[in-house]
Design a protein around this motif. Structure first.
Motif, short mmCIF file in Angstrom:
data_model
loop_
_atom_site.label_atom_id
_atom_site.label_comp_id
_atom_site.label_asym_id
_atom_site.label_seq_id
_atom_site.Cartn_x
_atom_site.Cartn_y
_atom_site.Cartn_z
N TRP A 12 0.82 -1.21 0.00
CA TRP A 12 0.00 0.00 0.00
C TRP A 12 0.86 1.27 0.00
CZ3 TRP A 12 -3.41 -2.62 4.12
CH2 TRP A 12 -4.51 -3.24 3.51
N ASP A 13 1.93 1.24 0.77
CA ASP A 13 2.77 2.44 0.88
C ASP A 13 3.72 2.55 -0.30
OD1 ASP A 13 1.49 3.00 3.25
OD2 ASP A 13 3.05 2.11 4.50
N GLY A 14 3.92 1.46 -0.98
CA GLY A 14 4.73 1.45 -2.18
C GLY A 14 6.22 1.49 -1.91
N VAL A 15 6.91 0.67 -2.64
CA VAL A 15 8.36 0.70 -2.67
C VAL A 15 8.69 1.60 -3.85
CG1 VAL A 15 10.43 -0.71 -2.98
CG2 VAL A 15 8.48 -1.64 -1.73
N PRO A 16 9.62 2.54 -3.73
CA PRO A 16 9.91 3.46 -4.83
C PRO A 16 10.15 2.73 -6.16
CG PRO A 16 11.15 4.07 -2.88
CD PRO A 16 10.47 2.77 -2.57
N ASP A 17 9.65 3.32 -7.23
CA ASP A 17 9.83 2.81 -8.60
C ASP A 17 9.24 1.43 -8.82
OD1 ASP A 17 11.22 5.16 -9.28
OD2 ASP A 17 13.10 4.31 -8.53
N THR A 18 8.09 1.14 -8.18
CA THR A 18 7.50 -0.18 -8.36
C THR A 18 6.02 -0.09 -8.73
OG1 THR A 18 7.04 -0.31 -5.99
CG2 THR A 18 9.08 -1.34 -6.77
N SER A 19 5.67 0.82 -9.63
CA SER A 19 4.27 0.95 -10.02
C SER A 19 3.76 -0.32 -10.69
CB SER A 19 4.09 2.15 -10.94
OG SER A 19 4.89 2.00 -12.10
N GLY A 20 4.66 -1.13 -11.22
CA GLY A 20 4.27 -2.38 -11.85
C GLY A 20 4.17 -3.53 -10.87
N GLY A 21 4.21 -3.25 -9.60
CA GLY A 21 4.17 -4.30 -8.59
C GLY A 21 5.55 -4.55 -8.01
N VAL A 22 5.60 -5.39 -7.01
CA VAL A 22 6.86 -5.67 -6.33
C VAL A 22 7.12 -7.17 -6.32
CG1 VAL A 22 6.82 -3.63 -4.85
CG2 VAL A 22 5.73 -5.70 -4.07
N THR A 23 8.38 -7.52 -6.26
CA THR A 23 8.76 -8.93 -6.18
C THR A 23 8.84 -9.33 -4.71
OG1 THR A 23 11.12 -8.43 -6.11
CG2 THR A 23 10.12 -8.76 -8.30
N VAL A 24 8.93 -10.61 -4.49
CA VAL A 24 9.10 -11.13 -3.12
C VAL A 24 10.36 -10.52 -2.51
CG1 VAL A 24 9.52 -13.19 -1.73
CG2 VAL A 24 7.88 -13.27 -3.62
N ARG A 48 5.28 -10.59 -9.76
CA ARG A 48 5.18 -9.22 -9.27
C ARG A 48 3.81 -9.10 -8.62
NH1 ARG A 48 9.39 -6.68 -10.26
NH2 ARG A 48 8.92 -4.50 -10.03
N TYR A 49 3.79 -8.51 -7.42
CA TYR A 49 2.57 -8.41 -6.63
C TYR A 49 2.15 -6.96 -6.47
CZ TYR A 49 3.64 -13.22 -5.24
OH TYR A 49 3.90 -14.57 -5.24
N ARG A 50 0.84 -6.74 -6.46
CA ARG A 50 0.29 -5.41 -6.15
C ARG A 50 -1.02 -5.61 -5.38
NH1 ARG A 50 -0.40 -5.97 -11.40
NH2 ARG A 50 1.34 -4.68 -12.01
N ALA A 51 -1.35 -4.65 -4.56
CA ALA A 51 -2.58 -4.73 -3.77
C ALA A 51 -3.79 -4.73 -4.69
CB ALA A 51 -2.66 -3.56 -2.80
N SER A 52 -4.79 -5.55 -4.38
CA SER A 52 -6.01 -5.62 -5.18
C SER A 52 -6.90 -4.41 -4.95
CB SER A 52 -6.80 -6.89 -4.84
OG SER A 52 -6.06 -8.02 -5.19
N ALA A 53 -6.80 -3.82 -3.76
CA ALA A 53 -7.63 -2.66 -3.41
C ALA A 53 -6.80 -1.73 -2.53
CB ALA A 53 -8.88 -3.11 -2.65
N THR A 54 -7.24 -0.52 -2.41
CA THR A 54 -6.54 0.44 -1.57
C THR A 54 -6.71 0.09 -0.10
OG1 THR A 54 -8.44 1.92 -1.35
CG2 THR A 54 -6.94 2.30 -3.24
N ARG A 55 -5.85 0.66 0.72
CA ARG A 55 -5.97 0.48 2.17
C ARG A 55 -7.34 0.96 2.65
NH1 ARG A 55 -1.48 2.94 3.86
NH2 ARG A 55 -0.40 1.13 4.66
N GLU A 56 -7.78 2.11 2.11
CA GLU A 56 -9.06 2.69 2.53
C GLU A 56 -10.23 1.79 2.15
OE1 GLU A 56 -5.91 5.61 2.39
OE2 GLU A 56 -6.65 4.28 0.80
N ALA A 57 -10.17 1.18 0.97
CA ALA A 57 -11.23 0.26 0.56
C ALA A 57 -11.25 -0.97 1.47
CB ALA A 57 -11.04 -0.16 -0.90
N HIS A 58 -10.09 -1.45 1.84
CA HIS A 58 -10.01 -2.61 2.75
C HIS A 58 -10.62 -2.27 4.11
CE1 HIS A 58 -8.51 -6.13 4.81
NE2 HIS A 58 -7.89 -5.36 5.67
N ILE A 59 -10.26 -1.11 4.65
CA ILE A 59 -10.78 -0.71 5.95
C ILE A 59 -12.30 -0.51 5.89
CG2 ILE A 59 -10.76 1.14 7.68
CD1 ILE A 59 -7.72 1.44 7.00
N ALA A 60 -12.77 0.12 4.82
CA ALA A 60 -14.22 0.31 4.67
C ALA A 60 -14.94 -1.04 4.64
CB ALA A 60 -14.51 1.11 3.41
#
Length: 132
Positions: A16-28, A68-80
């Motif tokens: 959710w907070d993002g690792v810099p330069d990883t708009s395409g997702g992140v690796t393990v 490569r992994y990315r969140a399916s929904a935003t943090r706010e959507a998850h909390i809601a």
């Protein structure tokens, strides 16, 4: 929506907070490096991400031999969704909502009031930035 365990939450925070330069997702490996203070094995992080994918919390896409992994929904959507799930636990939704409304701060009440007004008017008002 299922609640997350402590390690799952930490992994989701990385996504959710993002690792810099990883708009395409992140690796393990990138997630493991972001969690470096925890001294976790690569395979532990891989297992957590695999379980999160199974729960629908993350999406994964093959890139060569890695995922490569990315969140399916935003943090706010998850909390809601967690809040909505809590309302479905039983009893009176109205009573729970009233109790919740009485427990929020003045500023939080203003945010809720503005969101409800915008919803009633059929407009979308961006959420104000939240202080942590």
């Amino acid at each position: 929506m299922t609640r997350l365990g402590e390690l799952e939450r930490a992994v989701m925070d990385v996504l959710w907070d993002g690792v810099p330069d990883t708009s395409g997702g992140v690796t393990v490996r990138e997630v493991a490096e972001a969690l470096d203070g925890r001294e976790l094995a690569y395979t532990t992080v891989m297992t957590v991400l695999d379980r999160l994918a199974g729960k629908g919390m993350v999406q994964r896409e093959r890139e060569g031999r890695a995922w490569r992994y990315r969140a399916s929904a935003t943090r706010e959507a998850h909390i809601a969704q967690l809040m909505l799930d809590a309302l479905d636990l039983g009893g009176s939704r109205d009573a729970a909502l009233v109790r919740f409304a009485r427990s929020v701060t003045g500023t939080e009440a203003e945010v809720l009031r503005a969101a409800l007004t915008a919803e009633a008017a059929g407009t979308e008002r961006p959420a104000p930035p939240q202080a942590r």
